[in-house]
Design a protein around this motif. Structure first.
Motif, short mmCIF file in Angstrom:
data_model
loop_
_atom_site.label_atom_id
_atom_site.label_comp_id
_atom_site.label_asym_id
_atom_site.label_seq_id
_atom_site.Cartn_x
_atom_site.Cartn_y
_atom_site.Cartn_z
N GLU A 143 0.83 -1.20 0.00
CA GLU A 143 0.00 0.00 0.00
C GLU A 143 0.87 1.26 0.00
O GLU A 143 0.60 2.22 -0.73
N THR A 144 1.92 1.26 0.80
CA THR A 144 2.83 2.40 0.85
C THR A 144 3.43 2.64 -0.54
O THR A 144 3.48 3.78 -1.04
N MET A 145 3.85 1.53 -1.13
CA MET A 145 4.47 1.59 -2.45
C MET A 145 3.49 2.12 -3.50
O MET A 145 3.82 2.99 -4.30
N ALA A 146 2.24 1.62 -3.45
CA ALA A 146 1.22 2.04 -4.41
C ALA A 146 0.90 3.52 -4.24
O ALA A 146 0.73 4.25 -5.22
N LEU A 147 0.85 3.96 -2.97
CA LEU A 147 0.57 5.38 -2.72
C LEU A 147 1.71 6.24 -3.25
O LEU A 147 1.48 7.31 -3.83
N ALA A 148 2.94 5.76 -3.09
CA ALA A 148 4.10 6.50 -3.59
C ALA A 148 4.03 6.61 -5.11
O ALA A 148 4.31 7.67 -5.69
N LEU A 149 3.62 5.50 -5.75
CA LEU A 149 3.50 5.51 -7.21
C LEU A 149 2.41 6.49 -7.66
O LEU A 149 2.59 7.24 -8.62
N LEU A 150 1.29 6.46 -6.96
CA LEU A 150 0.20 7.39 -7.30
C LEU A 150 0.65 8.83 -7.09
O LEU A 150 0.31 9.72 -7.86
N ASP A 151 1.45 9.02 -6.06
CA ASP A 151 2.01 10.35 -5.79
C ASP A 151 2.91 10.76 -6.95
O ASP A 151 2.84 11.89 -7.45
N ALA A 152 3.70 9.81 -7.41
CA ALA A 152 4.63 10.09 -8.51
C ALA A 152 3.89 10.45 -9.80
O ALA A 152 4.37 11.26 -10.59
N VAL A 153 2.72 9.87 -10.02
CA VAL A 153 1.97 10.24 -11.21
C VAL A 153 1.00 11.38 -10.92
O VAL A 153 0.13 11.71 -11.74
N GLY A 154 1.12 11.94 -9.71
CA GLY A 154 0.34 13.13 -9.37
C GLY A 154 -1.11 12.85 -9.03
O GLY A 154 -1.98 13.71 -9.20
N LEU A 155 -1.40 11.65 -8.52
CA LEU A 155 -2.81 11.31 -8.27
C LEU A 155 -3.05 10.86 -6.83
O LEU A 155 -4.03 10.18 -6.56
N LYS A 156 -2.17 11.29 -5.92
CA LYS A 156 -2.32 10.80 -4.56
C LYS A 156 -3.69 11.17 -3.98
O LYS A 156 -4.31 10.38 -3.26
N ALA A 157 -4.16 12.34 -4.37
CA ALA A 157 -5.45 12.81 -3.84
C ALA A 157 -6.63 12.00 -4.37
O ALA A 157 -7.70 12.02 -3.80
N HIS A 158 -6.40 11.29 -5.48
CA HIS A 158 -7.50 10.52 -6.09
C HIS A 158 -7.40 9.03 -5.81
O HIS A 158 -8.07 8.23 -6.46
N ALA A 159 -6.56 8.67 -4.82
CA ALA A 159 -6.27 7.26 -4.58
C ALA A 159 -7.52 6.42 -4.33
O ALA A 159 -7.58 5.27 -4.73
N HIS A 160 -8.51 7.01 -3.68
CA HIS A 160 -9.69 6.21 -3.32
C HIS A 160 -10.87 6.41 -4.26
O HIS A 160 -12.00 6.07 -3.93
N LYS A 161 -10.58 6.98 -5.43
CA LYS A 161 -11.64 7.13 -6.42
C LYS A 161 -11.68 5.92 -7.33
O LYS A 161 -10.67 5.28 -7.58
N LYS A 162 -12.87 5.65 -7.85
CA LYS A 162 -13.01 4.56 -8.83
C LYS A 162 -12.62 5.11 -10.20
O LYS A 162 -12.72 6.33 -10.44
N PRO A 163 -12.18 4.26 -11.12
CA PRO A 163 -11.76 4.73 -12.45
C PRO A 163 -12.81 5.61 -13.14
O PRO A 163 -12.47 6.57 -13.83
N SER A 164 -14.10 5.27 -12.92
CA SER A 164 -15.15 6.06 -13.60
C SER A 164 -15.19 7.50 -13.11
O SER A 164 -15.77 8.37 -13.77
N GLN A 165 -14.56 7.78 -11.97
CA GLN A 165 -14.57 9.15 -11.44
C GLN A 165 -13.34 9.93 -11.89
O GLN A 165 -13.14 11.06 -11.47
N LEU A 166 -12.50 9.29 -12.72
CA LEU A 166 -11.27 9.95 -13.17
C LEU A 166 -11.36 10.29 -14.65
O LEU A 166 -12.09 9.65 -15.40
N SER A 167 -10.57 11.30 -15.08
CA SER A 167 -10.54 11.66 -16.50
C SER A 167 -9.68 10.65 -17.26
O SER A 167 -8.98 9.84 -16.64
N GLY A 168 -9.73 10.71 -18.60
CA GLY A 168 -8.96 9.77 -19.42
C GLY A 168 -7.48 9.80 -19.09
O GLY A 168 -6.85 8.75 -18.94
N GLY A 169 -6.92 11.00 -18.96
CA GLY A 169 -5.50 11.12 -18.67
C GLY A 169 -5.16 10.57 -17.30
O GLY A 169 -4.14 9.89 -17.12
N GLN A 170 -6.06 10.85 -16.35
CA GLN A 170 -5.83 10.35 -14.98
C GLN A 170 -5.88 8.83 -14.96
O GLN A 170 -5.07 8.17 -14.31
#
Lengths: 233, 406
Positions: free
Chosen positions: A129-156
């Protein structure tokens, strides 16, 4: 661009692929492919539609088996591996980024990123989980970690898919038109992200793209025409 | 978030949650099926137990009688035309009844033995007389055959000297109350003045009218059977073992031995038929539920093709995918059985308040035995698993490339 001196990450020799073998409609889509990719190499795979790009990518990604020739991954010949060993090798050493992101809609962004780890280890753990959060942080999506794909834009979504591909620190990333359905600006972002991870982790990348602009920015361009490698620069 | 499920259950539960409508439908089907099965089983088990209980409430499980007397030909019938008349059966004692009673008491499965002397008599009071069955018993021992103390409406079930116990119908017919006198007259000319020390209502008007309990010695002297008994009544531990016990006793003594199962063969056949039809209904419900689960999961596999492909591309093995769908079937079965048991409990409550006995008491108790719920849960989970087998195998066999492309 440096030439590879150590054991290549992937090595293809005289690789062929035919469909409908033994039937009147037998068709060979790949005719003797020789290709190798070294650690840290960042290559584009280009070619017109129907040239066999996707088939080649699927074979390298161990989703399909070649009809003939040799495919080694990390110096290991794959021909003798069992179905289970192939599945394990695929899970541990290859990261996929698909054109339409192919995230699991039932899972959150974080869970999607953790999924390869869950599959490899049987269940998630704190480290994953720590690793996955770090990766999401690296792609700039840490704030969206708990969103479902349908709630994200295509790029996200595509950025989550990249984070997922990197989850198990694969030695090889295969991307099938990762920017295909994105606008130019977002496509540049995604491409830059892949490039950055390639530099950081020294993983080999093979990217199928239609965009000559992006191909230009790769270390190497492999051109596939009618199942032959027409050029590799 | 800290509860970390392993891969297969994690994905299975998420798939079920995602396919809301399908999951609801399949759960509703399973719930309904389980409810029908649990409700029917509980109802029929209870009703059957009650019927058997009621029948056996006024009957011995096994009765030992003397062998019937038969006429035998004096000469060999070769070449003779002969007519053998059946013989009238007089009242006789069970030969050596005390040793036979000991033998029976020592037999495995027998819990009580009571000697009984029974014969016809008239109950006379004033101008009225009624034909009755005189029953000479040892009250203490007879209680273990028929639970008379539960049926007493006045007095106690005890016989002593000339104190007797009679049924409520006879008491009404002859206008007798507790401690009143009653004369019994026998066809052989003997008679005796009795004092009524107890009145019973056994739930059967005929028996309430006919049974007159007196002491064993009194019945013996009135019926001309000094020291003898007309039959031995037995109670067995397992009522459905009665026939086997009767057979063994017949073999050991050579006497006439009847079990309640023979005397009530028709009732037993009816109960068996009921059980068979109940099993038939249950089997069909199980099959329908299984087909329901299987068909919904087949659709789910098709819908989840892409996800299955993605999971496979990420390194999930065929067996992992197989597990994902098997678990879905098992979960549906388990959860459905839980809801189904609840629904069955509700149904039992509703119907037990609607259907009542002649005396106003509920026809059956609105209770659910935990073992039924446990059994239903086990069976439903297994059925869920089994019905998921075909869809799960289909999912596992799916080619990841085809799956992703579709």
């Amino acid at each position: 661009m440096s030439t590879p001196t150590i054991a290549p990450v992937i090595e293809l020799a005289g690789l062929t692929k035919a469909y409908n073998i033994g039937t009147p409609v037998e068709t060979e889509v790949l005719h003797g492919i020789d290709l190798s990719l070294a650690e840290g190499e960042f290559a584009a795979l280009i070619g017109p539609s129907g040239s066999g790009k996707s088939t080649l990518l699927n074979i390298i990604g161990l989703l399909e088996r070649p009809t003939g020739g040799r495919l080694s991954i990390g110096g290991r010949d794959t021909a003798s591996l069992s179905e289970a060993e192939i599945t394990q090798l695929r899970g541990r050493s290859i990261g996929f980024v698909f054109q339409f992101h192919h995230l699991l809609p039932a899972f959150t962004a974080l869970e999607n990123v953790m999924m390869p780890t869950i599959i490899a280890r049987g269940a998630a753990d704190d480290e994953a989980e720590t690793m996955a959060l770090a990766l999401l942080d690296a792609v700039g999506l840490k704030a969206h970690a708990h969103k479902k794909p349908s709630q994200l834009s295509g790029g996200q979504q595509q950025r989550v898919a990249i984070a997922r591909a990197l989850g198990l620190k694969p030695r090889l990333i295969l991307a099938d038109e990762p920017t295909g359905n994105l606008d130019t600006h977002t496509a540049d972002d995604i491409f830059a992200l892949l490039r950055e991870f390639n530099r950081q982790t020294r993983c080999a990348c093979l990217i199928v793209t239609h965009d000559p602009r992006l191909a230009e920015r790769c270390d190497r361009i492999v051109r596939l025409v009618d199942g032959h490698i027409a050029g590799s620069v | 978030m800290k509860l970390r499920l392993p891969f297969a259950p994690l994905v299975a539960l998420r798939f079920l949650r995602e396919g809301r409508m399908q999951t609801l439908l399949i759960l509703a089907g399973t719930t309904g099926g389980v409810a029908v099965i649990v409700f029917l089983t509980q109802l029929i088990t209870q009703l059957q137990a009650q019927i058997v209980d009621r029948v056996l409430g006024s009957q011995a499980h096994v009765v030992i009688r003397p062998t019937e007397e038969a006429n035998r030909r004096a000469i060999d019938d070769q070449g003779f035309a002969s007519l053998v008349e059946p013989r009238a059966q007089r009242l006789r004692s069970v030969d050596q009844w005390e040793s036979i009673a000991r033998l029976a008491a020592g037999m495995e499965g027998v819990t009580a033995v009571s000697p009984v002397v029974t014969g016809p008599a008239f109950a006379v009071r004033g101008q009225a007389n009624k034909s009755v069955a005189l029953m000479g018993v040892d009250a203490e021992r007879y209680r273990r055959i028929v639970r008379m103390e539960e049926y007493m409406v006045a007095g106690r079930f005890a016989v002593d000297g000339t104190r007797a116990v009679i049924g409520s119908e006879l008491a009404k017919d002859l206008g007798i109350r507790l401690e009143d006198k009653l004369r019994v007259a026998l066809p052989n000319g003997r008679d005796e003045q009795l004092q009524v020390g107890g009145i019973f209502d056994i739930g059967n008007k005929d028996l309430n009218r006919r049974w007159v309990f007196v002491t064993l010695p009194l019945a013996q002297s009135l019926l001309d059977l000094p020291g003898g008994v007309s039959n031995l009544d037995l109670t067995v531990a397992d009522i459905f073992d009665a026939q086997a016990v009767a057979d063994r006793l017949r073999g050991a003594t050579g006497l006439t031995v009847d079990s309640w199962m023979q005397t009530n063969a028709q009732l037993l056949a009816a109960l068996r038929n009921q059980t068979v039809s109940n099993n038939l209904i249950r089997s069909f419900v199980v099959i329908i539920v299984a087909l329901g689960i299987a068909s919904v999961l087949v659709v789910s596999v098709v819908q989840k093709q892409k996800e299955i492909g993605i999971l496979r591309a990420m390194g999930a093995s065929r067996s992992m995918i197989l597990q994902v769908f098997l678990i879905q079937g098992a979960v549906v079965g388990a959860v459905g059985s839980l809801f189904g048991s609840l629904l069955a409990f509700t149904l039992l409550n509703v119907f037990s308040s609607i259907y009542r006995n002649a005396d106003g008491s509920p026809l059956f108790a609105a209770e659910l035995e935990p073992r039924f719920i446990l059994m239903a849960a086990l069976v439903a989970t297994l059925v869920g698993l089994a019905s998921a087998l075909i869809p799960a195998r289909r999912a596992a066999r799916m080619d990841p490339v085809q799956a992703i492309r579709s």
